[in-house]
Write a protein that holds these residues in place. Structure first.
Motif, mmCIF file in Angstrom:
data_model
loop_
_atom_site.group_PDB
_atom_site.id
_atom_site.type_symbol
_atom_site.label_atom_id
_atom_site.label_comp_id
_atom_site.label_asym_id
_atom_site.label_seq_id
_atom_site.Cartn_x
_atom_site.Cartn_y
_atom_site.Cartn_z
ATOM 1 N N THR A 159 3.085 15.756 19.892
ATOM 2 C CA THR A 159 1.919 15.369 20.683
ATOM 3 C C THR A 159 0.912 14.661 19.783
ATOM 4 O O THR A 159 0.662 15.077 18.649
ATOM 5 C CB THR A 159 1.267 16.586 21.347
ATOM 6 N N VAL A 160 0.357 13.568 20.291
ATOM 7 C CA VAL A 160 -0.511 12.702 19.492
ATOM 8 C C VAL A 160 -1.817 12.426 20.233
ATOM 9 O O VAL A 160 -1.877 12.498 21.460
ATOM 10 C CB VAL A 160 0.187 11.356 19.172
ATOM 11 N N PRO A 161 -2.880 12.104 19.497
ATOM 12 C CA PRO A 161 -4.135 11.693 20.148
ATOM 13 C C PRO A 161 -3.999 10.288 20.719
ATOM 14 O O PRO A 161 -3.117 9.524 20.319
ATOM 15 C CB PRO A 161 -5.153 11.736 19.006
ATOM 16 N N ILE A 162 -4.896 9.961 21.649
ATOM 17 C CA ILE A 162 -4.921 8.622 22.238
ATOM 18 C C ILE A 162 -6.151 7.894 21.719
ATOM 19 O O ILE A 162 -7.288 8.256 22.036
ATOM 20 C CB ILE A 162 -4.933 8.686 23.771
ATOM 21 N N ARG A 163 -5.899 6.870 20.948
ATOM 22 C CA ARG A 163 -6.995 6.107 20.351
ATOM 23 C C ARG A 163 -7.740 5.275 21.393
ATOM 24 O O ARG A 163 -8.942 5.047 21.295
ATOM 25 C CB ARG A 163 -6.424 5.198 19.260
ATOM 26 N N GLY A 164 -7.031 4.828 22.424
ATOM 27 C CA GLY A 164 -7.613 3.896 23.377
ATOM 28 C C GLY A 164 -8.400 4.529 24.501
ATOM 29 O O GLY A 164 -8.777 3.829 25.438
ATOM 30 N N SER A 165 -8.658 5.844 24.465
ATOM 31 C CA SER A 165 -9.420 6.480 25.539
ATOM 32 C C SER A 165 -10.254 7.622 24.980
ATOM 33 O O SER A 165 -9.786 8.387 24.130
ATOM 34 C CB SER A 165 -8.470 7.020 26.618
ATOM 35 N N ASP A 166 -11.476 7.760 25.489
ATOM 36 C CA ASP A 166 -12.317 8.875 25.067
ATOM 37 C C ASP A 166 -12.017 10.131 25.886
ATOM 38 O O ASP A 166 -12.674 11.160 25.719
ATOM 39 C CB ASP A 166 -13.797 8.515 25.171
ATOM 40 N N ALA A 167 -11.026 10.047 26.783
ATOM 41 C CA ALA A 167 -10.644 11.198 27.610
ATOM 42 C C ALA A 167 -9.309 11.795 27.170
ATOM 43 O O ALA A 167 -8.711 12.575 27.902
ATOM 44 C CB ALA A 167 -10.568 10.783 29.078
ATOM 45 N N GLY A 168 -8.847 11.440 25.979
ATOM 46 C CA GLY A 168 -7.561 11.928 25.519
ATOM 47 C C GLY A 168 -7.553 13.431 25.296
ATOM 48 O O GLY A 168 -8.524 14.014 24.828
ATOM 49 N N LEU A 169 -6.420 14.058 25.632
ATOM 50 C CA LEU A 169 -6.253 15.487 25.399
ATOM 51 C C LEU A 169 -6.055 15.769 23.910
ATOM 52 O O LEU A 169 -5.391 14.998 23.209
ATOM 53 C CB LEU A 169 -5.042 16.012 26.165
ATOM 54 N N ASP A 170 -6.595 16.881 23.448
ATOM 55 C CA ASP A 170 -6.369 17.303 22.078
ATOM 56 C C ASP A 170 -4.881 17.572 21.876
ATOM 57 O O ASP A 170 -4.258 18.277 22.669
ATOM 58 C CB ASP A 170 -7.170 18.573 21.810
ATOM 59 N N PRO A 171 -4.282 17.023 20.830
ATOM 60 C CA PRO A 171 -2.837 17.199 20.624
ATOM 61 C C PRO A 171 -2.410 18.661 20.514
ATOM 62 O O PRO A 171 -1.291 19.009 20.921
ATOM 63 C CB PRO A 171 -2.575 16.437 19.322
ATOM 64 N N VAL A 172 -3.278 19.518 19.982
ATOM 65 C CA VAL A 172 -2.929 20.940 19.884
ATOM 66 C C VAL A 172 -2.809 21.547 21.275
ATOM 67 O O VAL A 172 -1.855 22.276 21.583
ATOM 68 C CB VAL A 172 -3.975 21.695 19.040
#
Length: 447
Positions: free
Chosen positions: A374-387
């Protein structure tokens, strides 16, 4: 970020993002006011194919465009969101050829004119960008315009179209519940809002009977001639070919270029839609259209590029922006079909935003995937925390671990797979934002 265009239009849009909300505010009042100030360009379009649905909107749009262009028609196309560059939302038709993304100076000028016409009034950026669609499409001649709904249908900013040549409603499942409702029949009612009295309607494959019933009831109430997948038209594979059938007869066609058996129904919906819209499409145009169709970021294979080179040698890498349980189901079925044909260990590299149902997305992969990164999403400020996302994958029965970037995930897959073992199959997805970042970093943006 390789592949992102530093442009005049991007600068103008980023200015607007600083002034207006980026999200959705479902209403037609503001877009109607703005379009009136612009001279009502939405009333000066070529015949419109209007497309709604939870899943399959992009694919059926791509099939319609490809078939119509194969017939020699010029086709405008509006889609959202974009993957890498804002220009992807606006493809302008070219006489006798393949449509092209709008030129930067033309887009920048249109954005400025729309912003000026808005006069600082309260509005969302999506509404401004939708008005840009209508302005561009009204000022550049074409034979047909395909316009994809952004969210829902009834109150989506694109739904000022008064007399569509055909309305298409593709598969409906749970998504955007905060805006559209928490039951498929409520979501179906919102999507059905694009239907206009007396205008033809095509209802794509619906796995949910409740959704199909709502769509049929709405079409009948509005006096719309309608055709339903599985009832009035259908498609199936036979001897490595696609057999399409409707009330007009049979067509023996090549399998669609887009991978996955779910694309058979999407292709069928497109064929039936262009017929319903009144275009005389030959079987040859259908053949060429299905053979040439392309839809970036949806089960797109990466064969080269900066990121692809980081994966183990011989890896099969796919990217897909599907992000809800319905998408997870069809994508997992495609991966299972690939596994039958060419067995490989499957790894998922997944990022999602916080409005989605991660467990519902992951569950169909339970018996298929070796591991999820699971990875962060750089292109959105609504990305879920990978943990947290790894925890969701674990609840769906998958072995999962967070990792900082897609690049590091690909390197880690190489570390844990043996050089003399079967090269892995890697699916990168869960969000269009993530796919956009991947295509940019890989140096392979849509064209």
């Amino acid at each position: 970020m390789t592949g992102v265009v530093a442009s005049e239009a991007t600068t103008e849009i980023e200015k607007l993002l600083g002034l207006h909300p980026k999200g959705f505010d479902l209403s037609l009042d503001r877009i109607t006011r703005l379009l009136a100030a612009l001279g009502d360009p939405h009333l000066k379009l070529p015949p419109v194919i209007h497309v709604a649905g939870t899943n399959g909107k992009g694919s059926v749009t791509a099939f319609c465009r490809s078939i119509l262009e194969a017939a020699g028609l010029s086709v405008h196309v509006h889609t959202s969101p974009h993957l890498v560059n804002w220009h992807e939302r606006y493809r302008l038709g070219v006489a006798g050829g393949r449509g092209r993304f709008v030129e930067d100076a033309v887009l920048a000028d249109a954005v400025r004119r729309v912003a000026e016409a808005n006069g600082g009034e309260k509005i969302t950026v999506f509404e401004i960008l939708t008005a840009v669609t209508f302005l561009l499409f009204s000022e550049h001649p074409a034979d047909v315009a395909i316009i994809e709904v952004g969210l829902g249908g009834r109150f989506d900013a694109t739904n000022v179209i008064q007399h569509p040549a055909v309305s298409i409603v593709m598969p409906i499942s749970l998504d955007h519940q905060a805006y559209l409702g928490d039951r498929v029949e409520l979501i179906a009612a919102e999507k059905a809002g694009i239907m206009k009295r007396g205008a033809p309607v095509i209802i794509g494959f619906q796995s949910e009977e409740a959704a199909r019933d709502v769509l049929i009831a709405t079409a009948e109430r509005l006096g719309c001639p309608y055709a339903v997948y599985g009832q009035d038209f259908l498609a199936h594979e036979e001897f490595g070919r696609l057999v399409y059938q409707d009330e007009f007869g049979l067509a023996d066609l090549p399998l669609p270029r887009l991978p996955g058996r779910h694309q058979y129904a999407n292709a069928a919906a497109a064929i039936r839609a262009v017929k319903a819209a009144g275009f005389a499409i030959t079987e040859h145009a259908m053949e060429i259209g299905l053979s040439r169709v392309e839809w970036p970021g949806r089960l797109q294979r990466l064969t080269d590029g900066a990121l692809a080179q980081l994966a183990p040698r011989g890896s099969e890498i796919w990217v897909d922006g599907g992000h809800n349980p319905g998408a997870g189901q069809v994508i997992s079925e495609t991966m299972a079909n690939f596994e039958e044909r060419d067995p490989r260990p499957l790894f998922l590299v997944t990022g999602m935003i916080n409005t989605k149902d991660p467990v519902g997305y992951f569950e169909p992969f339970g018996a298929l995937a070796e591991r999820v990164f699971t990875v962060p999403i750089r292109g959105s400020d609504a990305g879920l925390d990978p943990v947290a996302l790894a925890g969701d994958a674990a609840r769906a029965g998958l072995e999962a671990e967070p990792i900082p970037t897609v690049a590091e995930a690909l390197i880690e897959i190489g570390r844990i797979t043996s050089e003399d073992s079967v090269p892995p199959r890697i699916l990168i997805g869960g969000s269009l934002y993530l796919v956009g970042d991947v295509l940019a970093d890989n140096g392979t943006p849509p064209t």
